[in-house]
Design a protein around this motif. Structure first.
Motif, PDB file in Angstrom:
ATOM      1  N   ARG A   1       5.883  10.616   0.228  1.00  0.00           N
ATOM      2  CA  ARG A   1       5.094   9.461  -0.201  1.00  0.00           C
ATOM      3  C   ARG A   1       5.906   8.210   0.071  1.00  0.00           C
ATOM      4  O   ARG A   1       7.108   8.154  -0.205  1.00  0.00           O
ATOM      5  N   VAL A   2       5.259   7.196   0.629  1.00  0.00           N
ATOM      6  CA  VAL A   2       5.951   5.959   0.978  1.00  0.00           C
ATOM      7  C   VAL A   2       5.111   4.763   0.557  1.00  0.00           C
ATOM      8  O   VAL A   2       3.889   4.836   0.419  1.00  0.00           O
ATOM      9  N   ASP A   3       5.811   3.671   0.352  1.00  0.00           N
ATOM     10  CA  ASP A   3       5.167   2.375   0.127  1.00  0.00           C
ATOM     11  C   ASP A   3       5.384   1.568   1.408  1.00  0.00           C
ATOM     12  O   ASP A   3       6.466   1.605   2.002  1.00  0.00           O
ATOM     13  N   PHE A   4       4.361   0.831   1.840  1.00  0.00           N
ATOM     14  CA  PHE A   4       4.491   0.097   3.086  1.00  0.00           C
ATOM     15  C   PHE A   4       3.573  -1.114   3.105  1.00  0.00           C
ATOM     16  O   PHE A   4       2.679  -1.256   2.263  1.00  0.00           O
ATOM     17  N   VAL A   5       3.804  -1.967   4.070  1.00  0.00           N
ATOM     18  CA  VAL A   5       2.997  -3.168   4.274  1.00  0.00           C
ATOM     19  C   VAL A   5       2.194  -2.989   5.554  1.00  0.00           C
ATOM     20  O   VAL A   5       2.718  -2.524   6.569  1.00  0.00           O
ATOM     21  N   VAL A   6       0.918  -3.342   5.512  1.00  0.00           N
ATOM     22  CA  VAL A   6       0.050  -3.210   6.678  1.00  0.00           C
ATOM     23  C   VAL A   6      -0.044  -4.544   7.414  1.00  0.00           C
ATOM     24  O   VAL A   6      -0.321  -5.578   6.808  1.00  0.00           O
TER      25      VAL A   6
ATOM     26  N   ALA B   1       2.093   0.131   9.999  1.00  0.00           N
ATOM     27  CA  ALA B   1       2.804   0.227   8.722  1.00  0.00           C
ATOM     28  C   ALA B   1       4.217  -0.317   8.904  1.00  0.00           C
ATOM     29  O   ALA B   1       4.957   0.145   9.769  1.00  0.00           O
ATOM     30  N   LEU B   2       4.576  -1.311   8.088  1.00  0.00           N
ATOM     31  CA  LEU B   2       5.890  -1.946   8.171  1.00  0.00           C
ATOM     32  C   LEU B   2       6.602  -1.847   6.823  1.00  0.00           C
ATOM     33  O   LEU B   2       5.975  -1.595   5.788  1.00  0.00           O
ATOM     34  N   SER B   3       7.904  -2.069   6.851  1.00  0.00           N
ATOM     35  CA  SER B   3       8.718  -2.116   5.624  1.00  0.00           C
ATOM     36  C   SER B   3       8.530  -0.854   4.775  1.00  0.00           C
ATOM     37  O   SER B   3       8.208  -0.926   3.581  1.00  0.00           O
ATOM     38  N   LEU B   4       8.737   0.302   5.368  1.00  0.00           N
ATOM     39  CA  LEU B   4       8.536   1.557   4.651  1.00  0.00           C
ATOM     40  C   LEU B   4       9.610   1.773   3.596  1.00  0.00           C
ATOM     41  O   LEU B   4      10.781   1.479   3.812  1.00  0.00           O
ATOM     42  N   MET B   5       9.189   2.311   2.457  1.00  0.00           N
ATOM     43  CA  MET B   5      10.104   2.668   1.382  1.00  0.00           C
ATOM     44  C   MET B   5       9.697   4.036   0.835  1.00  0.00           C
ATOM     45  O   MET B   5       8.559   4.218   0.391  1.00  0.00           O
TER      46      MET B   5
ATOM     47  N   THR C   1       7.000   2.675  13.176  1.00  0.00           N
ATOM     48  CA  THR C   1       8.264   2.941  13.860  1.00  0.00           C
ATOM     49  C   THR C   1       9.387   2.553  12.916  1.00  0.00           C
ATOM     50  O   THR C   1       9.472   1.406  12.479  1.00  0.00           O
ATOM     51  N   SER C   2      10.229   3.523  12.570  1.00  0.00           N
ATOM     52  CA  SER C   2      11.287   3.257  11.596  1.00  0.00           C
ATOM     53  C   SER C   2      12.409   4.277  11.765  1.00  0.00           C
ATOM     54  O   SER C   2      12.164   5.420  12.168  1.00  0.00           O
ATOM     55  N   ALA C   3      13.602   3.855  11.445  1.00  0.00           N
ATOM     56  CA  ALA C   3      14.757   4.755  11.472  1.00  0.00           C
ATOM     57  C   ALA C   3      15.307   4.969  10.068  1.00  0.00           C
ATOM     58  O   ALA C   3      16.442   5.416   9.889  1.00  0.00           O
ATOM     59  N   ALA C   4      14.502   4.656   9.045  1.00  0.00           N
ATOM     60  CA  ALA C   4      14.946   4.793   7.658  1.00  0.00           C
ATOM     61  C   ALA C   4      15.192   6.257   7.319  1.00  0.00           C
ATOM     62  O   ALA C   4      14.585   7.170   7.898  1.00  0.00           O
ATOM     63  N   ALA C   5      16.054   6.498   6.369  1.00  0.00           N
ATOM     64  CA  ALA C   5      16.368   7.861   5.950  1.00  0.00           C
ATOM     65  C   ALA C   5      15.258   8.410   5.055  1.00  0.00           C
ATOM     66  O   ALA C   5      14.576   7.661   4.355  1.00  0.00           O
ATOM     67  N   GLY C   6      15.100   9.721   5.078  1.00  0.00           N
ATOM     68  CA  GLY C   6      14.154  10.376   4.179  1.00  0.00           C
ATOM     69  C   GLY C   6      12.729  10.422   4.675  1.00  0.00           C
ATOM     70  O   GLY C   6      11.836  10.837   3.940  1.00  0.00           O
ATOM     71  N   LEU C   7      12.492   9.987   5.911  1.00  0.00           N
ATOM     72  CA  LEU C   7      11.128  10.004   6.444  1.00  0.00           C
ATOM     73  C   LEU C   7      10.843  11.372   7.056  1.00  0.00           C
ATOM     74  O   LEU C   7      11.466  11.778   8.013  1.00  0.00           O
ATOM     75  N   GLU C   8       9.918  12.075   6.488  1.00  0.00           N
ATOM     76  CA  GLU C   8       9.516  13.373   6.997  1.00  0.00           C
ATOM     77  C   GLU C   8       8.108  13.665   6.493  1.00  0.00           C
ATOM     78  O   GLU C   8       7.671  13.091   5.488  1.00  0.00           O
ATOM     79  N   PRO C   9       7.370  14.512   7.190  1.00  0.00           N
ATOM     80  CA  PRO C   9       5.998  14.816   6.761  1.00  0.00           C
ATOM     81  C   PRO C   9       5.932  15.266   5.311  1.00  0.00           C
ATOM     82  O   PRO C   9       6.725  16.081   4.861  1.00  0.00           O
ATOM     83  N   GLY C  10       4.970  14.707   4.574  1.00  0.00           N
ATOM     84  CA  GLY C  10       4.796  15.050   3.173  1.00  0.00           C
ATOM     85  C   GLY C  10       5.374  14.038   2.216  1.00  0.00           C
ATOM     86  O   GLY C  10       5.042  14.040   1.033  1.00  0.00           O
TER      87      GLY C  10
ATOM     88  N   MET D   1       0.843  -1.187   0.000  1.00  0.00           N
ATOM     89  CA  MET D   1       0.000   0.000   0.000  1.00  0.00           C
ATOM     90  C   MET D   1       0.883   1.243   0.000  1.00  0.00           C
ATOM     91  O   MET D   1       2.025   1.197   0.432  1.00  0.00           O
ATOM     92  N   ARG D   2       0.310   2.340  -0.478  1.00  0.00           N
ATOM     93  CA  ARG D   2       1.035   3.595  -0.489  1.00  0.00           C
ATOM     94  C   ARG D   2       0.278   4.659   0.306  1.00  0.00           C
ATOM     95  O   ARG D   2      -0.933   4.556   0.521  1.00  0.00           O
ATOM     96  N   GLY D   3       1.017   5.657   0.734  1.00  0.00           N
ATOM     97  CA  GLY D   3       0.411   6.735   1.502  1.00  0.00           C
ATOM     98  C   GLY D   3       1.388   7.859   1.709  1.00  0.00           C
ATOM     99  O   GLY D   3       2.462   7.892   1.097  1.00  0.00           O
ATOM    100  N   GLU D   4       1.012   8.779   2.579  1.00  0.00           N
ATOM    101  CA  GLU D   4       1.826   9.963   2.841  1.00  0.00           C
ATOM    102  C   GLU D   4       2.094  10.086   4.338  1.00  0.00           C
ATOM    103  O   GLU D   4       1.199   9.859   5.157  1.00  0.00           O
ATOM    104  N   ILE D   5       3.308  10.425   4.671  1.00  0.00           N
ATOM    105  CA  ILE D   5       3.678  10.596   6.074  1.00  0.00           C
ATOM    106  C   ILE D   5       3.064  11.891   6.597  1.00  0.00           C
ATOM    107  O   ILE D   5       3.295  12.965   6.059  1.00  0.00           O
ATOM    108  N   LEU D   6       2.258  11.767   7.650  1.00  0.00           N
ATOM    109  CA  LEU D   6       1.650  12.934   8.278  1.00  0.00           C
ATOM    110  C   LEU D   6       2.564  13.542   9.334  1.00  0.00           C
ATOM    111  O   LEU D   6       2.643  14.760   9.472  1.00  0.00           O
TER     112      LEU D   6
END
Length: 215
Positions: free
Chosen positions: A39-44, A49-53, A28-37, A1-6
């Motif tokens: 777009r990410v792909d993730f698994v529910v 939300a897991l495995s954010l990209m 919960t993630s420590a991946a780089a590039g995560l900030e509000p706005g 699934m895809r969505g936007e970081i709030l």
């Protein structure tokens, strides 16, 4: 699934995503590039939300929020006592809070009027209205306590809307000071951007001005 970081807190790694299915998912993630706005792909899994990209990099385009339909004073009140009766999450704009406050006051005033009428009949007309009076007082008490829960919830959401924690509602227990504090918060404008409690209540979700592209 895809969505936007709030929202995202880099110190704890915790954040909130608005999915394309219009549901919100904590992560919960420590991946780089995560900030509000972003777009990410993730698994529910289990509403998490897991495995954010991250789907794109570079500067973010300004978020544009689709206007939320104005429900009107009565519409906001009805939503507070139905769909959002026990909902303390999210945000409530000033109009929603004051719509509830208005009809909350009117309903309680109308509920108390028959008690005055029964007292007049008992004192002036000589009728024994004590039993009816006690029964009506019980009904008024039920109405009062039934409205406490949505009042607390909409007040918490109003605090969220200006970027405060809902726990500050406990200040309302302090005589005089608490009521003044809540009144001041109720008059403050909404934060224009998404915060840890969600997107601005005047818009449903951000409209993207660029297509997703892999990071």
């Amino acid at each position: 699934m895809r969505g936007e970081i709030l929202s995202y807190d880099p110190t704890t790694g915790e954040g909130l995503i608005s999915g394309d299915d219009l549901q919100r998912y904590a992560f919960t993630s420590a991946a780089a590039g995560l900030e509000p706005g972003r777009r990410v792909d993730f698994v529910v899994q289990d509403d998490q939300a897991l495995s954010l990209m991250v789907l794109r990099d570079g500067p973010l385009a300004p978020a544009v929020y689709a206007p939320e339909p104005d429900l009107g004073l009565w519409g906001y009140f009805v939503r507070c006592i139905t769909d959002l009766y026990i909902e303390g999450h999210g945000r409530a704009r000033r109009k929603e809070y004051w719509s509830f406050a208005l009809f909350h006051f009117l309903i309680l005033m109308l509920a108390f009027m028959p008690i005055i009428g029964l007292a007049v009949l008992d004192a002036e007309a000589g009728y024994d209205m004590e039993a009816w009076g006690v029964a009506w007082i019980c009904i008024v008490a039920l109405v009062y306590f039934a409205l406490i829960v949505p009042y607390v919830c909409v007040t918490i959401r109003r605090f969220h809307d200006v970027g405060l924690t809902g726990w500050l509602i406990l200040i309302g227990l302090v005589p005089y000071v608490g009521g003044l504090f809540t009144f001041i918060v109720s008059l403050l404008p909404s934060q224009p951007d998404a915060n840890v409690h969600g997107a601005p209540p005047k818009g449903s979700r951000a409209l993207q001005t660029r297509q997703d592209r892999p990071a």
